[in-house]
Design an enzyme around this catalytic site. Sequence first.
Site, PDB file in Angstrom:
ATOM      1  N   ARG A 112      -1.193  -0.918  -8.508  1.00 12.43           N
ATOM      2  CA  ARG A 112      -2.568  -0.499  -8.192  1.00 12.43           C
ATOM      3  C   ARG A 112      -2.599   1.024  -8.343  1.00 12.43           C
ATOM      4  O   ARG A 112      -1.779   1.720  -7.747  1.00 12.43           O
ATOM      5  CB  ARG A 112      -2.936  -0.863  -6.755  1.00 12.43           C
ATOM      6  CG  ARG A 112      -4.302  -0.269  -6.350  1.00 12.43           C
ATOM      7  CD  ARG A 112      -4.530  -0.291  -4.844  1.00 12.43           C
ATOM      8  NE  ARG A 112      -4.566  -1.613  -4.305  1.00 12.43           N
ATOM      9  CZ  ARG A 112      -4.221  -1.907  -3.046  1.00 12.43           C
ATOM     10  NH1 ARG A 112      -3.791  -0.967  -2.225  1.00 12.43           N
ATOM     11  NH2 ARG A 112      -4.273  -3.138  -2.610  1.00 12.43           N
ATOM     12  N   ASP A 146       0.849  -1.198   0.000  1.00 10.31           N
ATOM     13  CA  ASP A 146       0.000   0.000   0.000  1.00 10.31           C
ATOM     14  C   ASP A 146       0.883   1.246   0.000  1.00 10.31           C
ATOM     15  O   ASP A 146       2.029   1.213   0.461  1.00 10.31           O
ATOM     16  CB  ASP A 146      -0.863   0.053   1.272  1.00 10.31           C
ATOM     17  CG  ASP A 146      -2.043  -0.920   1.234  1.00 10.31           C
ATOM     18  OD1 ASP A 146      -2.376  -1.421   0.150  1.00 10.31           O
ATOM     19  OD2 ASP A 146      -2.618  -1.165   2.309  1.00 10.31           O
TER      20      ASP A 146
HETATM   21  P1  FDA Z   1     -14.325   9.209  -4.976  1.00 11.01           P
HETATM   22  O1  FDA Z   1     -13.826   9.389  -3.598  1.00 11.01           O
HETATM   23  O2  FDA Z   1     -14.651  10.412  -5.786  1.00 11.01           O
HETATM   24  O3  FDA Z   1     -15.569   8.247  -4.891  1.00 11.01           O
HETATM   25  C1  FDA Z   1     -16.402   8.004  -5.999  1.00 11.01           C
HETATM   26  C2  FDA Z   1     -17.744   7.542  -5.487  1.00 11.01           C
HETATM   27  O4  FDA Z   1     -17.601   6.302  -4.769  1.00 11.01           O
HETATM   28  C3  FDA Z   1     -18.380   8.481  -4.463  1.00 11.01           C
HETATM   29  O5  FDA Z   1     -19.096   9.503  -5.080  1.00 11.01           O
HETATM   30  C4  FDA Z   1     -19.271   7.512  -3.718  1.00 11.01           C
HETATM   31  O6  FDA Z   1     -20.426   7.236  -4.454  1.00 11.01           O
HETATM   32  C5  FDA Z   1     -18.446   6.276  -3.646  1.00 11.01           C
HETATM   33  N1  FDA Z   1     -17.615   6.213  -2.431  1.00 11.01           N
HETATM   34  C6  FDA Z   1     -16.296   6.422  -2.333  1.00 11.01           C
HETATM   35  N2  FDA Z   1     -15.858   6.223  -1.073  1.00 11.01           N
HETATM   36  C7  FDA Z   1     -16.944   5.891  -0.363  1.00 11.01           C
HETATM   37  C8  FDA Z   1     -17.157   5.528   0.990  1.00 11.01           C
HETATM   38  N3  FDA Z   1     -16.154   5.463   1.864  1.00 11.01           N
HETATM   39  N4  FDA Z   1     -18.413   5.225   1.387  1.00 11.01           N
HETATM   40  C9  FDA Z   1     -19.442   5.250   0.523  1.00 11.01           C
HETATM   41  N5  FDA Z   1     -19.303   5.563  -0.785  1.00 11.01           N
HETATM   42  C10 FDA Z   1     -18.081   5.880  -1.227  1.00 11.01           C
HETATM   43  N6  FDA Z   1      -5.334   5.178  -1.211  1.00 11.01           N
HETATM   44  C11 FDA Z   1      -4.044   5.403  -0.869  1.00 11.01           C
HETATM   45  O7  FDA Z   1      -3.654   6.550  -0.646  1.00 11.01           O
HETATM   46  N7  FDA Z   1      -3.171   4.356  -0.772  1.00 11.01           N
HETATM   47  C12 FDA Z   1      -3.550   3.062  -1.028  1.00 11.01           C
HETATM   48  O8  FDA Z   1      -2.718   2.144  -0.937  1.00 11.01           O
HETATM   49  C13 FDA Z   1      -4.901   2.835  -1.385  1.00 11.01           C
HETATM   50  N8  FDA Z   1      -5.358   1.575  -1.634  1.00 11.01           N
HETATM   51  C14 FDA Z   1      -6.626   1.412  -2.141  1.00 11.01           C
HETATM   52  C15 FDA Z   1      -7.062   0.126  -2.531  1.00 11.01           C
HETATM   53  C16 FDA Z   1      -8.278  -0.040  -3.163  1.00 11.01           C
HETATM   54  C17 FDA Z   1      -8.708  -1.408  -3.609  1.00 11.01           C
HETATM   55  C18 FDA Z   1      -9.127   1.099  -3.390  1.00 11.01           C
HETATM   56  C19 FDA Z   1     -10.430   0.962  -4.099  1.00 11.01           C
HETATM   57  C20 FDA Z   1      -8.729   2.332  -2.935  1.00 11.01           C
HETATM   58  C21 FDA Z   1      -7.506   2.497  -2.302  1.00 11.01           C
HETATM   59  N9  FDA Z   1      -7.094   3.734  -1.837  1.00 11.01           N
HETATM   60  C22 FDA Z   1      -5.774   3.922  -1.458  1.00 11.01           C
HETATM   61  C23 FDA Z   1      -8.091   4.824  -1.645  1.00 11.01           C
HETATM   62  C24 FDA Z   1      -8.173   5.726  -2.838  1.00 11.01           C
HETATM   63  O9  FDA Z   1      -7.005   6.484  -2.957  1.00 11.01           O
HETATM   64  C25 FDA Z   1      -9.358   6.687  -2.697  1.00 11.01           C
HETATM   65  O10 FDA Z   1      -9.186   7.453  -1.545  1.00 11.01           O
HETATM   66  C26 FDA Z   1     -10.713   6.026  -2.647  1.00 11.01           C
HETATM   67  O11 FDA Z   1     -10.780   4.921  -3.485  1.00 11.01           O
HETATM   68  C27 FDA Z   1     -11.811   7.011  -3.064  1.00 11.01           C
HETATM   69  O12 FDA Z   1     -11.548   7.498  -4.347  1.00 11.01           O
HETATM   70  P2  FDA Z   1     -12.428   7.109  -5.631  1.00 11.01           P
HETATM   71  O13 FDA Z   1     -11.502   6.990  -6.785  1.00 11.01           O
HETATM   72  O14 FDA Z   1     -13.223   5.903  -5.340  1.00 11.01           O
HETATM   73  O15 FDA Z   1     -13.297   8.399  -5.892  1.00 11.01           O
END
Ligand code: FDA
Length: 299
Positions: free
Chosen positions: A172, A125
């Site tokens: 990732r 991570d």
């Molecule tokens: P965004 O935050 O804009 O979310 C898009 C939509 O998803 C929202 O509008 C909502 O509908 C839904 N959503 C998102 N989060 C939600 C929640 N908590 N509850 C309910 N709905 C929600 N980051 C990092 O810094 N280091 C890492 O190693 C990782 N590892 C990692 C692994 C995996 C498998 C994932 C999916 C994510 C990570 N992340 C991470 C976190 C990543 O950086 C990010 O903060 C989150 O995925 C949210 O960003 P989105 O791209 O989903 O967009």
Amino acid sequence: MALLDRAIVRALPAVPRRLVRALASPYIAGPSLEDAVDVVRQLNARGQAATIDVLGEEITREDEARAICRAYHEVLARIGAEALRSGISVKPTALGLELDYAFCRENLRSVVEDAAARGRFVRIDMEDASTTDDTLRLHRELRAGGHANVGVVLQARLRRTLADAAGLANVRLCKGIYLEPPSIAYQDAEEIRDSFRATLRALLDDGAYVGIATHDETLIEDALDQIRERRLSPEQYEFQMLLGVRSARGDELVRDGHRLRIYVPFGTHWYEYSVRRLQENPAIAGYVAADVMRRLVRR
Ligand code: FDA
């Protein structure tokens, strides 16, 4: 997000732990390995793979880092014994990065070797920007040492990310959860998306295997376009999502023939991870406000 909602989200660390725990329960498998195994079994039955995270970060004592290291060995033994479709995700600061680089590297190496012997993959991570250089170095040194079962994470939020992507084989890609200053990170949501798209394009151009880790529909659609344009087969990439977030969309991706891996955290150090997830939940301000109102009414 409205001004009041943003204020509530910023105030989350002041919210009682009991409430944080209740609201964050969908994001965490539970306190024990048994809980994680149950969740992974259910995901596997729905055609989804997993990556298990032992909760814990910014560990400041060697014995704690060793305990987390032992917990990962137990996870690996268990997913092997149960033939589960799962790898593991490891935070360098959980294995002692803040104590000593070499100590952390040895802990990580032992986990990666154990995983290799069992045919499992280890994702390192990415944490806050103070750890980026060391994390990329840990990854580089392990790969150079012949460990092909290890990959790293890139955060589109960081300005350096496109340059960091060069030459990586298994990544990732996510937006990045840690808020960093404008000098090193994009602040604007659209700029972060642009960086995500450009980095995904560069990685796929390079032939990297990418875990496309986002719940953002715009980015999922963009990734699907890139996959179609390149005529990639489902073995050449995967989507990744967090446990408890947009699971219906995840099921749909699987139905459409894409690989999906779910991040499954478990353990007793649930607090920091929970706060981060809640801060991203668009509905959280409403939940917290409703709870405060309930308590006021009871009084
Ligand atoms: P965004 O935050 O804009 O979310 C898009 C939509 O998803 C929202 O509008 C909502 O509908 C839904 N959503 C998102 N989060 C939600 C929640 N908590 N509850 C309910 N709905 C929600 N980051 C990092 O810094 N280091 C890492 O190693 C990782 N590892 C990692 C692994 C995996 C498998 C994932 C999916 C994510 C990570 N992340 C991470 C976190 C990543 O950086 C990010 O903060 C989150 O995925 C949210 O960003 P989105 O791209 O989903 O967009």
